[in-house]
Scaffold this active site. Structure first.
Site, PDB file in Angstrom:
ATOM      1  N   SER A 145       0.798  -1.228   0.000  1.00  0.00           N
ATOM      2  CA  SER A 145       0.000   0.000   0.000  1.00  0.00           C
ATOM      3  C   SER A 145       0.831   1.279   0.000  1.00  0.00           C
ATOM      4  O   SER A 145       0.320   2.340  -0.326  1.00  0.00           O
ATOM      5  CB  SER A 145      -0.936   0.028   1.215  1.00  0.00           C
ATOM      6  OG  SER A 145      -0.193  -0.020   2.413  1.00  0.00           O
ATOM      7  N   ASP A 435      -2.504   8.759   7.578  1.00  0.00           N
ATOM      8  CA  ASP A 435      -3.449   7.902   8.283  1.00  0.00           C
ATOM      9  C   ASP A 435      -2.679   7.034   9.275  1.00  0.00           C
ATOM     10  O   ASP A 435      -1.550   7.360   9.626  1.00  0.00           O
ATOM     11  CB  ASP A 435      -4.290   7.076   7.298  1.00  0.00           C
ATOM     12  CG  ASP A 435      -3.449   6.155   6.422  1.00  0.00           C
ATOM     13  OD1 ASP A 435      -2.291   5.869   6.776  1.00  0.00           O
ATOM     14  OD2 ASP A 435      -3.953   5.707   5.363  1.00  0.00           O
ATOM     15  N   HIS A 438       0.343   5.362   6.852  1.00  0.00           N
ATOM     16  CA  HIS A 438       0.960   5.879   5.637  1.00  0.00           C
ATOM     17  C   HIS A 438       1.377   7.344   5.765  1.00  0.00           C
ATOM     18  O   HIS A 438       0.702   8.123   6.431  1.00  0.00           O
ATOM     19  CB  HIS A 438      -0.011   5.734   4.463  1.00  0.00           C
ATOM     20  CG  HIS A 438      -0.419   4.326   4.215  1.00  0.00           C
ATOM     21  ND1 HIS A 438      -1.577   3.784   4.717  1.00  0.00           N
ATOM     22  CD2 HIS A 438       0.193   3.329   3.545  1.00  0.00           C
ATOM     23  CE1 HIS A 438      -1.670   2.513   4.351  1.00  0.00           C
ATOM     24  NE2 HIS A 438      -0.598   2.213   3.644  1.00  0.00           N
TER      25      HIS A 438
END
Length: 474
Positions: A145, A435, A438
């Site tokens: 991600s 977040d 990240h």
């Protein structure tokens, strides 16, 4: 190498050795003075150290001729699982086939074409630096991600960043599939090499001339191991990402011919990000996890490194010749882990220990691979150190905090995913973390600054600026 060539290098060493300690603090760039050491490798191959970065002599001579004087976030917060609020899912360690369930997505724009080439609110460390590399080259991205730019939007999976406020600082201010408020690390690298952002491989827009730009195969939630991220079910695990890379090359061959397609892949830049999920969403996913019962942490790390090696070898077999390998990062200091493990916001010691074991072994493995391939194919990016700099002293980098995420719920905004119902900071540039796991776009830009210009502590054996200079003459 000719005798005259050695004499010239020896003369240069004599001239500049006096400056070595004075200039050692400078970031390497093509306009900086070059400091050289001559050494003999154990293989008796003559090598150089240029501004702290090892180069083979043939690479350095090529460089001379061209010089004109950084899933972690687990997107659906795993505290649900850690607290026992999960359902049983059958996990298979077999290589997945290509029969993925694809979601019908018509309302999102994960293709990256909306991304602005420059951002006034997130400049590089050097405000006068140009974000253009020396040449445009194809770019391929693999991993999790941290580098996914929208593939999961085309899959039926919970591991998606397809709802506001994700993408709030993109050109359209809409979610793009990136786990960021705006751009992510591959996007910024694309800026520096003078290319448009790569499209997700699953995007229907990846066709025609767009194939020449490269492709992004990354998928949020994946790890080195196939059983990592099993709770997300339908993600592009590494065997499938590599299979899609083979498929891409066939598509490219159909367009430009097999010979030219092979050359394009050989000349491409490759970025891969793996490892974080193998700890967060596997070994430490919940108490007494299967992997933690099977092996000690040190043995598990060694196993991960051996499996990561197989992935890198496969990339080489598929034609990759310049691969930036990102490490796991400071796992225990992510807001999600702080919220889970500490009332005061201290980093999670078990995950920090895992990262401390993983990073040096990854670098050592990369060194061995490069020796085996007789060249600097793989470049170790110490993303743990890159993150640590910002996390340990955020104010020095213009941030207000590295403990609390900009978007989230609960302590340090580290619980549950970023969503329309979550807390949202008004100024994303003040936060290291967007977040629970990240980085913000601004933090990603600082990481890419180190990838581009970082010293040997950050990029081994050389940084991307050196790579671009060497490769421009090949």
């Amino acid at each position: 190498m000719s005798q005259s060539g050695l004499s010239d290098l020896g003369f240069m060493c004599g001239v500049v050795c006096y400056l070595r300690h004075v200039l050692s603090h400078l970031q390497f760039g093509l306009n900086n003075i070059i400091v050289i050491d001559l050494t003999l490798l154990h293989s008796s191959r003559l090598s150089l150290t240029v501004a702290g970065m090892n180069l083979l002599v043939e690479d350095y001579l090529s460089l001379l001729s061209s010089i004109s004087v950084l899933q972690l976030f687990m997107f659906f917060y795993v505290s649900l699982v850690k607290n026992g609020l999960c359902f049983a899912v059958g996990a298979s360690t077999a290589e997945p086939n290509k029969t993925h369930v694809v979601a019908n997505v018509t309302h999102v724009e994960p293709n990256g074409t909306h991304v602005a080439a420059s951002r006034t609110h997130a400049t590089p460390i050097d405000p006068n630096a140009s974000p253009k590399g020396n040449q445009v080259r194809p770019f391929f991205v693999f991993g999790d991600s941290l580098v996914d730019n929208g593939n999961n939007n085309f899959l039926i999976t919970t591991a998606k960043a397809n709802k506001p406020p994700y993408g709030i600082d993109s050109l359209t201010h809409q979610p793009t599939g990136r786990f960021s408020n705006g751009l992510n690390i591959p996007d910024v690298i694309s800026e520096y090499i003078g290319s448009e952002p790569t499209l997700p491989y699953l995007s229907p827009e990846l066709k025609g001339e767009k194939l020449l730009v490269g492709a992004n195969f990354a998928s949020a939630g994946v790890g080195i191991l196939n059983d990592t991220g099993f709770q997300f079910v339908n993600i592009l695990r590494m065997p499938l990402q590599l299979e899609y890379f083979k498929e891409y090359q066939q598509r490219l061959s159909n367009k430009i011919g097999e010979k030219r397609a092979k050359e394009l892949v050989n000349q491409a830049l490759v970025l891969i990000s793996l490892g974080g999920n193998d700890f967060v969403n596997n070994y430490f996913l919940y108490p007494f996890s299967v992997r933690s019962q099977e092996a000690s942490l040190s043995d598990y790390v060694r196993y991960l490194i051996s499996e990561y090696r197989k992935i890198l070898v496969k990339l080489y077999e598929l034609g990759a010749r310049r691969v930036i390998v990102m490490g796991s990062g400071p796992l225990g200091c992510a807001p999600a882990e702080r919220a889970q493990h500490s009332v005061t916001g201290d980093c999670a010691t078990d995950l920090q220990a895992a990262s401390a074991l993983f990073e040096p072994q990854l670098t050592e493995m990369i060194n061995h691979l490069n020796t085996e391939y007789h060249g600097n194919v793989f470049i170790a990016a110490n993303t743990q150190l890159m993150h640590h700099d910002m996390i340990s002293d955020p104010q020095a980098y213009g941030f207000v905090t590295s403990k609390t995420a900009c978007c989230g719920i609960g302590p340090f905004n580290g619980l549950f995913t970023c969503s329309p119902l979550a807390n949202l900071c008004p100024n994303r540039d003040e936060y290291v973390f967007w977040d629970a796991y990240h980085p913000t776009e601004r933090a990603s830009r600082l990481i890419v600054q180190q990838i581009m210009n970082g010293t040997h502590n950050y990029m081994k054996p050389m940084n991307l600026s050196v790579i671009m200079s060497i490769d421009s003459n090949m």
